[in-house]
Design an enzyme around this catalytic site. Sequence first.
Site, PDB file in Angstrom:
ATOM      1  N   ASP A 116     -10.496  -7.831  -4.346  1.00  0.00           N
ATOM      2  CA  ASP A 116     -10.086  -6.658  -3.625  1.00  0.00           C
ATOM      3  C   ASP A 116      -8.729  -6.742  -4.185  1.00  0.00           C
ATOM      4  O   ASP A 116      -7.938  -7.999  -4.779  1.00  0.00           O
ATOM      5  CB  ASP A 116      -9.755  -6.267  -1.792  1.00  0.00           C
ATOM      6  CG  ASP A 116      -8.663  -5.649  -1.538  1.00  0.00           C
ATOM      7  OD1 ASP A 116      -8.995  -4.488  -2.099  1.00  0.00           O
ATOM      8  OD2 ASP A 116      -8.076  -6.167  -0.753  1.00  0.00           O
ATOM      9  N   ASP A 171      -4.604  -5.519  -3.219  1.00  0.00           N
ATOM     10  CA  ASP A 171      -3.888  -5.567  -2.369  1.00  0.00           C
ATOM     11  C   ASP A 171      -4.090  -6.087  -1.206  1.00  0.00           C
ATOM     12  O   ASP A 171      -4.962  -6.315  -0.240  1.00  0.00           O
ATOM     13  CB  ASP A 171      -3.338  -4.118  -1.583  1.00  0.00           C
ATOM     14  CG  ASP A 171      -3.225  -3.203  -2.288  1.00  0.00           C
ATOM     15  OD1 ASP A 171      -2.272  -3.336  -3.121  1.00  0.00           O
ATOM     16  OD2 ASP A 171      -3.347  -2.280  -2.452  1.00  0.00           O
ATOM     17  N   ASN A 187      -2.932   3.157  -7.184  1.00  0.00           N
ATOM     18  CA  ASN A 187      -2.016   2.583  -8.168  1.00  0.00           C
ATOM     19  C   ASN A 187      -2.799   0.998  -9.076  1.00  0.00           C
ATOM     20  O   ASN A 187      -1.750   0.381  -8.990  1.00  0.00           O
ATOM     21  CB  ASN A 187      -0.929   2.687  -7.775  1.00  0.00           C
ATOM     22  CG  ASN A 187      -0.460   4.050  -6.873  1.00  0.00           C
ATOM     23  OD1 ASN A 187       0.282   4.640  -7.685  1.00  0.00           O
ATOM     24  ND2 ASN A 187      -0.138   4.218  -4.767  1.00  0.00           N
TER      25      ASN A 187
END
Length: 214
Positions: A11, A13, A120
């Site tokens: 992952d 973030d 993003n």
Amino acid sequence: MKFEKKAIIFDLDGVICFTDKYHYQAWKMLADRLGIYFDEKINNRLRGVSRMASLEIILERSTKEYTPEEKEAFAAEKNENYRELLKNMSPADLSDEVKNTLDELRRRGYKLTIGSSSKNTKFILSRIGLSDFFDAIADGTDITRSKPDPEVFLISAAKVGIDPADCAVVEDAKAGIQAAKAGGMTALALFGDAAGCGLEDYDLASFSDLLNIL
Ligand code: BG6
Ligand code: MG
């Protein structure tokens, strides 16, 4: 404990880097403008959750109903604020621990990929100097269903041609641990609401703990 795996899916973030404070600031700017109460505790519920689902959580406190068009505009406004804040990130936001651990895992022959809900992702990776590092990236632009659906991890595994059963996922969000398990992968929990959620296969003491179990 040792896990025999071929690929590690990270992952982004909350695992590779920490963008929570920027998400928080950007949502807070929108919530303040709309006069909606929002605090860090509510922000914690947004971990691993898609942008639109995050907005719905924030709007739970709103007394007004908004149209789908208004919601799209709010999400776009938040993202503009967020991307402006992300410009504060630089390679200094990639810790030595994360970089050295990734380098060692690569040396050991693992495929290293990203599985993130964020649209993003590529921008953030470029900010911290990891644009060309990973063997594959699956992110919010590739998927139609957000975590806890396993879609993003299954796409990430498929991009490097590794069977889901041979993949380990590193996650800080419970929704991500659920997604990993739903995809038939090994779930490694790091911090956040992933650690101790009861569904993970292993709680990592730190990012570099990966080197002890892989
Ligand atoms: C996840 C974050 O990685 O990406 C969530 O944990 C965020 O908090 C989600 O809502 C979507 O991010 P973005 O960048 O597409 O708005
Ligand atoms: Mg996360």
